[in-house]
Design an enzyme around this catalytic site. Structure first.
Site, PDB file in Angstrom:
ATOM      1  N   TRP A   1       0.837  -1.198   0.000  1.00 30.01           N
ATOM      2  CA  TRP A   1       0.000   0.000   0.000  1.00 30.01           C
ATOM      3  C   TRP A   1       0.879   1.258   0.000  1.00 30.01           C
ATOM      4  CZ3 TRP A   1      -0.460   4.055   3.518  1.00 30.01           C
ATOM      5  CH2 TRP A   1      -1.535   4.916   3.320  1.00 30.01           C
ATOM      6  N   HIS A   2       2.025   1.164   0.667  1.00 28.56           N
ATOM      7  CA  HIS A   2       2.879   2.348   0.755  1.00 28.56           C
ATOM      8  C   HIS A   2       3.555   2.678  -0.562  1.00 28.56           C
ATOM      9  CE1 HIS A   2       2.422   1.910   5.109  1.00 28.56           C
ATOM     10  NE2 HIS A   2       2.734   3.183   5.155  1.00 28.56           N
ATOM     11  N   GLY A   3       3.752   1.699  -1.401  1.00 31.74           N
ATOM     12  CA  GLY A   3       4.405   2.002  -2.680  1.00 31.74           C
ATOM     13  C   GLY A   3       4.573   0.758  -3.519  1.00 31.74           C
TER      14      GLY A   3
ATOM     15  N   PHE B   1       2.637   8.108  -1.370  1.00 28.15           N
ATOM     16  CA  PHE B   1       1.998   6.826  -1.060  1.00 28.15           C
ATOM     17  C   PHE B   1       0.523   6.815  -1.400  1.00 28.15           C
ATOM     18  CE2 PHE B   1       5.431   7.207   2.240  1.00 28.15           C
ATOM     19  CZ  PHE B   1       6.339   6.574   1.426  1.00 28.15           C
TER      20      PHE B   1
END
Lengths: 365, 472
Positions: free
Chosen positions: B317-319, B472
């Site tokens: 989800w962050h990247g 993000f």
């Protein structure tokens, strides 16, 4: 009583209201004071020339100061180019071109930036003449390309909208500069000569051995590491950045000058197979602008008595102040003007010089 | 629009607030105004992304309306899948294609789509809403209310990730459309704290971290640790500062948003860390992923798998990069180990637990910050003292960073070690923003802080740097 308590619980306490008003009021007042002080001192000359204190031209802050000069200085002839014309005095421009000159040179200038500064000048006042030094490297890459080494460009200076000047008016570093100006602190590097604000020639030697000592004859591009170019990209950049300006300002004469790089640059082009693309671009610029009556193209790149005399250079691109003066003088004359009847000959001569120069003969000092 | 920009602080926020309260006697108009202003805020950088968020709102509102009439699982699945598909196309398509190309040697060309700001946040917010509507825990029949819930600018770009249930009653409250001085004062205070954390602290660490991560293979072990510590401080002050500014701005509009950080670097184990770091994301992952996967109801092995899966997706989800996946998996693994250790019934001494947790979190930030796996491994190698760089380069590197910082901050180079020292003390010893906001009183000292902090920070904005979490 119950109503009063209820009102307070919804609206908040009077103490909170006073606190909010006082805290925000002091903060806003502080910012207004700083903004007013910076606007008054105006270290980058964005609002008026002359300002209350002698102007300071800070090293490496061309992109911050030049738009202010373009908007507020008194001139009718503009010179825009890269670092190679920084050693040109405003007075020399005026004398050679019978007017009042202003040099807004910027190191590592790209076509997009040239368009920006010339547009800013044209929006500020009608110009008699704009001398644009054409640098092949300025047209490399995308039309909106900027050189990352040049640092940020403060676009808010390149318009007349004071509302977007907050990064200038409310800036700690500008406040420090304003304070130093007011107190006479000279701890930063700057020039004060308004006739030659960007002058650096005193700090360099112009001599053949100076040019040669940083050169590798087998890789002449090693020192500056210029990127390869392609014709279509250069044409698109010229079409997007400069052509509209010339078409939209028929009252201004645009002089497009091909500057006298040392012949080593042309040898480098041969070495990197960039000669044809460079010459094709020059020919295309002439063909594209010849229909515009307010445009002249001046080509100084084949003047061998200058370009082969490496004692006039400090490196393969940058020439001495005398060549700067000569360049301006020729820009306002017709001697080296490109015409339909000499364009082939000029190109052939430059090609011959480039191909016959042997970098191996440069030797080392 | 950045929270740490002139446009936001000097035009947008005050202007939106004043008009909002001027419209206070017409609550619906005030609400519409706030929605429109939020869309302006969102479209400031790239107006072409406005149709995406508007389309997303319309689609999810329609799905929710359908779920309200009949809670069909297939409709929920359609809604969730569509949200994930949009997120997938914009955020993960190139990552997927790139990996296909690496494995198969050939793949369709990359899409090179610009990542719409805040897409991860508004997608998760709306997925949570759909699930809650399906569970009969939420409903919102008025489109304008729903649009404001999704777009409300303080949380739109980087959270906190909101629950419908905690926001809508506040938006519906009529008295919240009138100025409430207690909220205005507390909001301004929180905004000033956040601005200080972002502008004066986080941005001060940035050059140290950037210099280190820019050339990890040249670092000696102490220099590498300094760079990683600087990033550890930077990301906390950056993201929590952003969150404080978001909470402060919301509070000005009489809206209380959930806290997102609670002194995470004081955590004594990794589970404690995730109760303190990006709290609303942890909550989302727990409620909408970990528990639906089975949580801890299927035995230890199944729980471990669920934890790893949750953190794998949390990392992703962050990247869209393997570095984030590894970061997530490492944290998942740590959660499994922590859980297993807990089963022994022998808790670690407090200091040791804290030290292990802090070192683990700090070390795993290497994967979070590095731009490639190679870069991360090079930094870990440097931290382990396995670089061939001469010892003297540590001092040279630090001197260079100090000189750059000194120029940036207009202070003598020697003073540049002061901000990291202050950062450490603040993180470990001082009350955090939540505590400060909780016990806020309109005192002279607090007033002096705000009156000084706001202009000092605004004067630093010319060196605007984007918030890290915008990626993000």
């Amino acid at each position: 009583m119950a109503d009063v308590v209820a009102a307070h619980s919804i609206q908040g306490t009077p103490a909170a209201r006073r606190w909010f008003a006082a805290s925000l009021g002091v903060a806003v007042a502080s910012l207004v004071a700083v903004g007013g002080f910076n606007a008054w001192v105006d270290p980058f000359q964005q609002y008026r020339i002359p300002g209350p204190y002698p102007a300071r031209y800070y090293t490496s802050l061309h992109r911050y100061i030049a738009p202010g000069l373009a908007k507020n200085a008194a001139y009718d002839t503009l010179l825009s180019g890269s670092s190679i014309v920084e050693n040109t005095r405003n007075s020399a421009i005026g004398q050679s071109c019978q007017g009042t000159g202003l040099n807004v040179a910027m190191p590592a200038l790209t076509a997009a930036e040239q368009s920006l500064i010339v547009s800013t000048a044209l929006a500020a006042k009608p110009l008699k003449r704009a001398i644009l030094i054409l640098d092949f490297n300025a047209f490399s890459g995308a039309p909106d390309q900027r050189n990352p080494l040049a640092g940020p460009i403060p676009r808010y200076f390149y318009d007349r909208n004071p509302l977007n000047d907050l990064p200038y008016l409310l800036s700690w570093s500008v406040l420090v500069k304003s304070w130093r100006i007011v107190t006479g602190d000279r701890s930063e590097r700057f020039r004060t000569d308004s006739d030659a604000p960007w002058w650096w020639a005193d700090e360099k030697r112009f001599a053949r051995d100076e040019v040669v000592k940083r050169l590798d004859p087998r890789d002449l591009n090693a020192q500056f590491q210029q990127p390869p170019r392609e014709l279509a990209g250069m044409q698109e950049s010229f079409r997007r950045n400069l052509l509209p300006l010339m078409a939209a300002h028929p009252q201004t004469e645009f002089v497009l000058v091909w500057p006298p790089y040392s012949v080593v640059v042309w040898a480098d082009f041969v070495q990197r197979r960039q000669l044809d693309v460079s010459l094709d671009f020059k020919r295309w610029v002439f063909a594209t602008t010849r229909a515009l009556p307010n445009v002249r193209v001046v080509d100084l790149q084949g003047v061998a008595e200058i370009t082969h005399d490496l004692d006039r250079y400090t490196d393969l691109y940058h020439f001495d102040p005398a060549v700067n003066e000569w360049l301006i003088a020729e820009a306002c004359r017709d001697r080296y003007r490109v015409r339909a009847d000499n364009v082939d000959a000029l190109e052939a001569e430059l090609r011959r010089q480039a191909q016959t120069f042997d970098p191996g003969l440069l030797g080392h000092p | 629009m950045l929270f740490n920009s002139y446009d936001y602080l000097l035009w947008f926020l005050p202007g939106t607030l004043v008009v909002f309260f001027l419209l206070g006697r017409r609550p619906f108009a005030a609400q519409v105004w706030l929605t429109v202003a939020s869309l302006v805020f969102y479209g400031w950088w790239n107006p072409w992304h406005l149709p995406l968020i508007l389309g997303s709102i319309a689609f999810n509102f329609a799905i929710a309306a359908s779920l309200r009439k009949m809670a069909r699982r297939s409709v929920l699945a359609l809604g969730v899948a569509a949200n994930l598909a949009v997120l997938g196309v914009f955020k993960y398509a190139d990552f997927f294609l790139d990996n296909v190309a690496r494995i198969a040697g050939d793949a369709p060309p990359l899409l090179h789509l610009a990542l719409p700001l805040g897409i991860s946040f508004f997608t998760f917010t709306q997925i949570a809403y759909l699930v809650d509507v399906y569970r009969r825990k939420a409903q919102e029949p008025v489109l304008a209310n729903y649009a404001l819930f999704v777009t409300f600018f303080p949380h739109l770009l980087a959270g906190p990730i909101l629950h419908h249930s905690e926001m809508m009653p506040q938006f519906a409250e009529r008295t919240n459309k009138r100025p409430q001085w207690d909220h205005l004062a507390a909001g301004l205070y929180l905004l000033a704290i956040g601005l200080v954390k972002k502008v004066l602290i986080a941005d001060t660490f940035a050059p140290i971290a950037d210099a280190g991560f820019g050339a990890p293979s040249t670092l000696t072990a102490p220099a590498a640790w300094v760079a990683v510590l600087a990033y550890t401080m930077q990301i906390y002050f950056d993201f929590s500062g952003y969150t404080d500014m978001a909470l402060g701005a919301a509070r000005l509009f009489n809206i209380k948003m959930p806290i997102n950080f609670d002194s995470p670097y004081r955590a004594r184990d990794i589970r404690d860390f995730w109760h303190r770091w990006h709290i609303t994301l942890s909550r989302f992952l727990r409620e909408y992923l970990y528990i639906p996967l089975g949580g801890n109801r299927g035995g230890e092995a199944r729980t471990a798998v669920n934890l790893l899966a949750t953190f794998f997706l949390g990392g992703l989800w962050h990247g869209a990069a393997w570095t984030f996946v590894i970061w997530g998996l490492l944290h998942g693994l740590a959660m499994v180990v922590c859980r297993a250790w807990g089963a022994f019934g022998r808790p670690l001494p407090r200091g040791l637990g804290w030290a292990i947790t802090f070192l683990f979190v700090m070390t795993t930030w290497v994967f979070f910050r590095a731009t490639s796996l190679d870069g991360a491994l090079a930094m870990l190698q440097a931290m382990a003292g396995m670089n061939a760089a001469p010892a003297a380069s540590t001092l040279a590197w630090l001197s260079e960073v100090q000189a750059r910082l000194g120029t940036l901050l207009a202070i003598p180079p020697a003073w540049t070690l002061v901000p990291p020292a202050i950062g450490l003390v603040v993180v470990w010893r001082r009350a955090n923003s939540n505590a400060l906001a909780m016990r806020f009183r309109p005192t002279l000292a607090n007033g002096a802080f705000v009156a000084l902090a706001l202009p000092v920070c605004v004067l630093q904005l010319a060196r605007v740097t984007p918030f890290l979490y915008f990626n993000f």
